[in-house]
Write a protein that holds these residues in place. Structure first.
Motif, PDB file in Angstrom:
ATOM      1  N   ASN A  35      -3.126   7.926  -2.253  1.00 29.38           N
ATOM      2  CA  ASN A  35      -2.302   9.052  -1.779  1.00 29.38           C
ATOM      3  C   ASN A  35      -2.976   9.910  -0.718  1.00 29.38           C
ATOM      4  O   ASN A  35      -2.517  11.013  -0.432  1.00 29.38           O
ATOM      5  CB  ASN A  35      -1.893   9.923  -2.965  1.00 29.38           C
ATOM      6  N   LYS A  37      -3.975   9.449   3.044  1.00 31.30           N
ATOM      7  CA  LYS A  37      -3.937   8.603   4.238  1.00 31.30           C
ATOM      8  C   LYS A  37      -5.195   8.761   5.092  1.00 31.30           C
ATOM      9  O   LYS A  37      -5.745   7.765   5.600  1.00 31.30           O
ATOM     10  CB  LYS A  37      -2.687   8.954   5.060  1.00 31.30           C
ATOM     11  N   GLN A  64       0.674   3.002   8.870  1.00 34.31           N
ATOM     12  CA  GLN A  64       1.670   3.445   7.914  1.00 34.31           C
ATOM     13  C   GLN A  64       1.844   4.956   8.017  1.00 34.31           C
ATOM     14  O   GLN A  64       0.917   5.671   8.394  1.00 34.31           O
ATOM     15  CB  GLN A  64       1.234   3.081   6.488  1.00 34.31           C
ATOM     16  N   GLU A  65       3.023   5.430   7.683  1.00 37.60           N
ATOM     17  CA  GLU A  65       3.289   6.862   7.742  1.00 37.60           C
ATOM     18  C   GLU A  65       2.707   7.591   6.536  1.00 37.60           C
ATOM     19  O   GLU A  65       2.190   8.703   6.664  1.00 37.60           O
ATOM     20  CB  GLU A  65       4.804   7.103   7.802  1.00 37.60           C
ATOM     21  N   GLU A  66       2.780   6.976   5.373  1.00 34.93           N
ATOM     22  CA  GLU A  66       2.372   7.652   4.140  1.00 34.93           C
ATOM     23  C   GLU A  66       1.012   7.190   3.645  1.00 34.93           C
ATOM     24  O   GLU A  66       0.243   7.983   3.101  1.00 34.93           O
ATOM     25  CB  GLU A  66       3.420   7.397   3.046  1.00 34.93           C
ATOM     26  N   PHE A  67       0.701   5.910   3.824  1.00 32.42           N
ATOM     27  CA  PHE A  67      -0.525   5.335   3.288  1.00 32.42           C
ATOM     28  C   PHE A  67      -1.510   5.006   4.416  1.00 32.42           C
ATOM     29  O   PHE A  67      -1.197   5.171   5.591  1.00 32.42           O
ATOM     30  CB  PHE A  67      -0.201   4.066   2.493  1.00 32.42           C
ATOM     31  N   ASP A 147      -1.906   0.143  -0.525  1.00 37.38           N
ATOM     32  CA  ASP A 147      -0.897   0.745  -1.403  1.00 37.38           C
ATOM     33  C   ASP A 147      -0.628  -0.065  -2.667  1.00 37.38           C
ATOM     34  O   ASP A 147       0.385   0.137  -3.337  1.00 37.38           O
ATOM     35  CB  ASP A 147       0.415   0.967  -0.638  1.00 37.38           C
ATOM     36  N   THR A 154       4.883  -0.767   0.977  1.00 34.55           N
ATOM     37  CA  THR A 154       4.918  -1.050   2.414  1.00 34.55           C
ATOM     38  C   THR A 154       4.175  -2.330   2.790  1.00 34.55           C
ATOM     39  O   THR A 154       4.379  -2.862   3.879  1.00 34.55           O
ATOM     40  CB  THR A 154       4.311   0.124   3.217  1.00 34.55           C
TER      41      THR A 154
END
Length: 378
Positions: A35, A37, A64-67, A147, A154
């Motif tokens: 969680n 990045k 990746q946007e979140e990870f 992830d 993703t």
């Protein structure tokens, strides 16, 4: 495998043990929570540096946007294609655990699950090239994702892209009690939201419709679906509801984990969950059930891979055995997609996701020796 070659591989890793452990220390010391990045990408930078240093190749990163970024390395240019999968994300927050070397034991955040496995994969191939072992017929794709610990939302499409081209998938998750994993349960989730009607619990109790009462009924039903003989477990892990002690609860939610041994049992379980209906007028239910990771079953292709590894281990005077586990991995995806898959090729140790997490260096090095030899047999 001839004894002379087996001994040559073993000697290589005795000679290079310190260098391998130095890479492991550098990698484990780079915190990489799923969680976070920023820290995950720093760890990916470290990983890319190790691969560049040891194998001389650059990776293709998938931002990746979140990870953190996922990264893939292509090794070789032969017609037989393999995918080797590992995850560098961990369940540990930044600074949660120091990296400690104590003789034959290494402790640290994610060292067992599964950073040793990634370092092992890199060094198994470095040894192949340094020892000039046969490899011209192979192309190996090293895919390291960020992830996996949260379900690979993703990275799954990257793992399965062009799945039909792979001869096999090798997953570098840690062993289970020393065993190679040839079977894993599928993992699913159920989210239940219940809406009732609030009322005063003293002066107007009969006017209320308790969402918690309905949650208790549904919890009992869900738990009744557990069948140990079939390998099916259902666990209501979180219940949240109500607002005040003296108010009949208008809202309640359940968060549920389920595990199944086969895809058939997964379908049956989802069908039974779909039968849940409100027990009385005035109750509204919103239920979402999903099999997030399909079962990793003992298919003929998977077991053929294991038998080949078993024969190699015998030739190399190493002991292995196969085992089933209730946990899941990215190997569930590849096996279900029809790619012959073997898992648990990484570290020997214990304590995954626990403060006691550690790696047994000598036993884990034996697995790296075995993986190096495996490339000559695939």
């Amino acid at each position: 495998m001839e004894k002379q070659l087996a001994n040559q591989i073993k000697e290589y890793f005795i000679t290079h043990k310190a260098d391998l452990l130095a890479d492991l220390h550098e990698f484990v010391a780079a915190d990489s929570p799923s969680n976070d990045k920023e820290y995950a990408n720093r760890c990916c930078d470290v990983l890319c540096g190790i691969v560049k240093r040891r194998l001389g190749v650059e990776g293709k990163r998938f931002p990746q946007e979140e990870f953190g970024d996922h990264v893939m390395f292509k090794i070789g240019d032969g017609g037989k294609k393999f995918i080797l999968i590992g995850h560098y994300d961990t369940v540990w927050d930044v600074g949660a655990k120091p990296t400690v070397f104590e003789g034959n034991i290494v402790k640290g955040a994610g060292v067992f699950d599964m950073k040793y496995g990634i370092i092992s994969s890199i060094w198994s191939l470095k040894a192949v090239f340094d020892l000039k072992l046969p490899f011209d017929d192979k192309t190996v794709y090293l895919l390291y994702n960020s992830d996996e610990e949260v379900g690979s939302p993703t990275s799954k499409p990257i793992i399965l892209e062009n799945a039909e081209q792979y001869e096999a998938a090798l997953v570098l998750e840690p062993s289970f009690n020393g065993g190679i994993k040839t079977e894993r349960k599928g993992v699913g989730t159920v989210d239940v939201h219940i809406t009732g009607l609030a009322s005063h619990s003293g002066s107007n109790h009969e006017a209320g419709i308790s969402a918690i009462d309905e949650a208790a009924r549904i919890t009992g039903y869900l738990h009744s679906l557990t069948d140990y003989e079939k390998g099916t477990t259902v666990n209501v892990g979180i219940i949240k509801g109500g607002t005040r002690r003296n108010v009949v609860a208008a809202e309640c939610s359940l968060t549920v984990d389920f595990r199944v041994k086969t895809a058939v049992e997964g379908d049956k379980l989802l069908e039974k969950i779909s039968l849940i209906k409100p027990s009385r007028e005035g109750i509204k239910l919103d239920i979402k059930a999903n099999l997030e990771r399909p079962p990793f079953e003992k298919t003929p292709g998977n077991m053929a891979l294991y038998k080949k590894l078993e024969e190699l281990a015998k030739d190399m005077d190493l002991e292995i055995f196969d085992i089933a586990t209730g946990g899941a991995s990215d190997g569930n995806f590849t096996s279900y997609a029809g790619i012959p898959t073997i898992d648990g090729l990484g570290a020997v140790g214990d304590g995954g996701h626990a403060l006691s997490e550690y790696v047994d260096v000598e036993k884990s090095l034996e697995r790296t020796v075995l993986l190096c030899g495996y490339w000559t047999k695939l």
